[in-house]
Design a protein around this motif. Sequence first.
Motif, PDB file in Angstrom:
ATOM      1  N   ARG A   1       2.369   1.697  -3.476  1.00 28.60           N
ATOM      2  CA  ARG A   1       1.379   2.241  -4.420  1.00 28.60           C
ATOM      3  C   ARG A   1       1.186   3.738  -4.195  1.00 28.60           C
ATOM      4  NH1 ARG A   1      -4.003   2.941  -4.185  1.00 28.60           N
ATOM      5  NH2 ARG A   1      -4.270   1.705  -2.257  1.00 28.60           N
TER       6      ARG A   1
ATOM      7  N   GLU B   1      -3.310  -5.969  -0.139  1.00 29.23           N
ATOM      8  CA  GLU B   1      -3.133  -4.807   0.731  1.00 29.23           C
ATOM      9  C   GLU B   1      -3.828  -4.993   2.072  1.00 29.23           C
ATOM     10  OE1 GLU B   1      -4.142  -1.118  -1.051  1.00 29.23           O
ATOM     11  OE2 GLU B   1      -2.508  -1.181  -2.514  1.00 29.23           O
TER      12      GLU B   1
ATOM     13  N   TYR C   1       8.754  -2.042 -10.559  1.00 27.04           N
ATOM     14  CA  TYR C   1       9.024  -0.900  -9.684  1.00 27.04           C
ATOM     15  C   TYR C   1      10.479  -0.829  -9.205  1.00 27.04           C
ATOM     16  CZ  TYR C   1       3.942  -0.623  -9.553  1.00 27.04           C
ATOM     17  OH  TYR C   1       2.618  -0.521  -9.903  1.00 27.04           O
TER      18      TYR C   1
ATOM     19  N   GLN D   1       3.948   5.685  -5.669  1.00 28.71           N
ATOM     20  CA  GLN D   1       3.852   5.750  -7.131  1.00 28.71           C
ATOM     21  C   GLN D   1       2.642   6.568  -7.576  1.00 28.71           C
ATOM     22  OE1 GLN D   1       6.183   4.387  -9.202  1.00 28.71           O
ATOM     23  NE2 GLN D   1       7.321   3.819  -7.337  1.00 28.71           N
TER      24      GLN D   1
ATOM     25  N   GLN E   1      -0.502   5.756  -7.557  1.00 26.04           N
ATOM     26  CA  GLN E   1      -1.334   4.905  -8.415  1.00 26.04           C
ATOM     27  C   GLN E   1      -2.582   4.453  -7.664  1.00 26.04           C
ATOM     28  OE1 GLN E   1       1.255   1.654  -9.619  1.00 26.04           O
ATOM     29  NE2 GLN E   1       1.734   2.667 -11.564  1.00 26.04           N
TER      30      GLN E   1
ATOM     31  N   GLN F   1      -5.416   1.288  -7.164  1.00 23.24           N
ATOM     32  CA  GLN F   1      -5.278  -0.177  -7.161  1.00 23.24           C
ATOM     33  C   GLN F   1      -5.409  -0.733  -8.573  1.00 23.24           C
ATOM     34  OE1 GLN F   1      -8.086  -1.770  -4.321  1.00 23.24           O
ATOM     35  NE2 GLN F   1      -6.706  -1.434  -2.593  1.00 23.24           N
TER      36      GLN F   1
ATOM     37  N   VAL G   1      -5.050  -7.188  -5.829  1.00 26.70           N
ATOM     38  CA  VAL G   1      -4.274  -6.128  -5.194  1.00 26.70           C
ATOM     39  C   VAL G   1      -4.944  -5.705  -3.889  1.00 26.70           C
ATOM     40  CG1 VAL G   1      -3.484  -3.722  -5.398  1.00 26.70           C
ATOM     41  CG2 VAL G   1      -3.286  -5.273  -7.356  1.00 26.70           C
TER      42      VAL G   1
ATOM     43  N   ARG H   1       0.834  -1.204   0.000  1.00 28.97           N
ATOM     44  CA  ARG H   1       0.000   0.000   0.000  1.00 28.97           C
ATOM     45  C   ARG H   1       0.870   1.256   0.000  1.00 28.97           C
ATOM     46  NH1 ARG H   1      -3.227  -1.663   3.515  1.00 28.97           N
ATOM     47  NH2 ARG H   1      -2.257  -0.806   5.381  1.00 28.97           N
TER      48      ARG H   1
ATOM     49  N   MET I   1      -2.094  -0.195 -10.480  1.00 35.23           N
ATOM     50  CA  MET I   1      -1.059  -1.130 -10.049  1.00 35.23           C
ATOM     51  C   MET I   1      -1.376  -2.538 -10.550  1.00 35.23           C
ATOM     52  SD  MET I   1       0.366  -2.078  -6.207  1.00 35.23           S
ATOM     53  CE  MET I   1       1.752  -0.936  -6.232  1.00 35.23           C
TER      54      MET I   1
END
Length: 467
Positions: free
Chosen positions: A13, A38, A56, A16, A18, A20, A34, A10, A23
Amino acid sequence: MKTFIGPKLRRLRGDQNQTQGQMAKALGISTSYVNLLEKNERSVSVPVLLRLLEVYGVDWRDLVDDDDTAKLADLRGVLQDPLFEAERPDLTQLRGALTHSPDLATCFLRLHRAYLAASDQLMSIASADESAQATLPKAPEATVHNFFRRHSNYFHSLETAADAFWAGKRIATDDIYAELKARLRDKLGLRVRVVPVSEMPGTLRAYNEETREVLLSEAMDHPNRVFQLVHVSGLIEQEAVLEDLLTKSGLTDAMGRARCRVELANYFAAAVLMPYGPFLAEILESKYDFDHVATRFGVSFEQACHRATTLQRRGAKGVPFFFLRIDKAGNVSKRFNATDFQLAEYGGACPRLDIHTSFRTPGRIVPQFVEMPDGSQFFVFARTVDRPSFTRFAQDVRLAVAVGCSTEHVGAIGYAEGHSLSEATMTPIGINCRVCPRVNCDQRAHHAVVRSDPVDEKRRGATRYSS
C-alpha cells in the motif's frame, strides 16, 4: 492453514501511495478489513489474494512466502549473545516481533551482524602489522551465505530450469559426460578438451570464449568434470534466470555478485545431476546414505551432501541440514544452512566439533551429538573429502565436511542407527571461540569478545583465557 500478510500488504500500500480506504475500494473490501489484515488480526482469503494479483499485478507467492522460520532461527541465535543475557526475549515475543514488526527484526539482525563484523575487524587490526591496519570489507562469501539463507537454500526457478535441461530424455549415469559434450557442441558451439596439468597449472576448468572451448584439467576426477560442464552450461543458458536472482539478492558490489553467480550456477549443476524428485526419493529410501546416493547419481560425496541441504521445496521437503566444510587448519571454506544451527562466519569452527577429528580417520563417517549454548541439540556426521592434486608437491589436499540436523530428525538418518538419543552424550559446542559464551572451555583459543570477566591473577584455569 491461516495465512497472514500484514507487513507485506502495508508495504504494498505504501508503494502504491494509497490510504487504507483507497486500497479497500480497489480490492472491493471494507476499510476495516484492510486494517485488520495489516495488523495480522485476520488471515487473508484466496479471493482477496487473487484480487491483489488482478489489481496490483503482485504474485500471491511473494505475499505468502514465509521466510519467518529462518529469520526466527537467526533471532534466536543472535539473542544467545551474552549481551542480551539479562533481558532475553522468549519465543512468544520473538514470534510477535516477526509478525508485527518484521522490518525492525531485519534491521536488528543486520545491526548485530555489523557488530560481529566490526568486532572481528578490530581484532584483525589489533593483531596486524601497522602497515596492514585497515578496515576490512565484509567477505563476499558471507553476503552470499545470507542470501541463500533467506531463501531457505532453495531456488524454485533453478529447479524448474534443471528439470527441463534434458527435455524429458532419460540419460544413464555413465552416459552423461558424453551427452554433455555433445550438448555443448550442438547447442552452444563449444568444444570440450581435457588438457594436461602443465597447460593449466593451478586451474581446474577454464572457458575460453574466443576459441569456444571448455578446458578441463586432468587433475579432476570424473564426477567433477561432469559437474563443471553442467556449471558452464548453466552460466550461459540460464543467464536470464541467474540475473533475475541476482537482482532480487540486493547484492551491489561486483565481487559479491560474481561470487553469488558462481554459487547459483553450482546450485543449477547439482539440480541437473541430482533431479529433485528422484534424489529426494532415493535419499529417503537409503536413510541419507550419502555414499550410496553419490554412487547412484554419479556425483561426489561432498556434492551429494551439499544437494541434501537444498531439499526444501514446499510439500516435498527432506530433512533440513546444515553443511560445513573446513581445511586442516580449521578455516571454514564453505557453509550452507537450512537449520537454526549457527555456523561460523569468522575464523574457524568450534574445536569440540568432531569435524576436526575426522582428519584422523580419512574417509570414515564420524557421528556426534552436540548442544549449542542456547540448549538446542543436533546430530552431526563428518567425513574427509579429497581435493585434486596437481603435483607430487601438493599431495594430501584433504578437507572435511560436516552435515547436521536437529535431533528430532535422527530417526531418518542411517548414520544415527545404534545411537540412542536418550542415552547420547551431548558435546557442548559453540559457534567459534571469538563469540562463544561458554566459560572455562578447555579448548578455548581466543578470549570471547562478548565477555568481560575479570582476570584472577592468582588462579590459572584450563586455558590462558580462563582464571
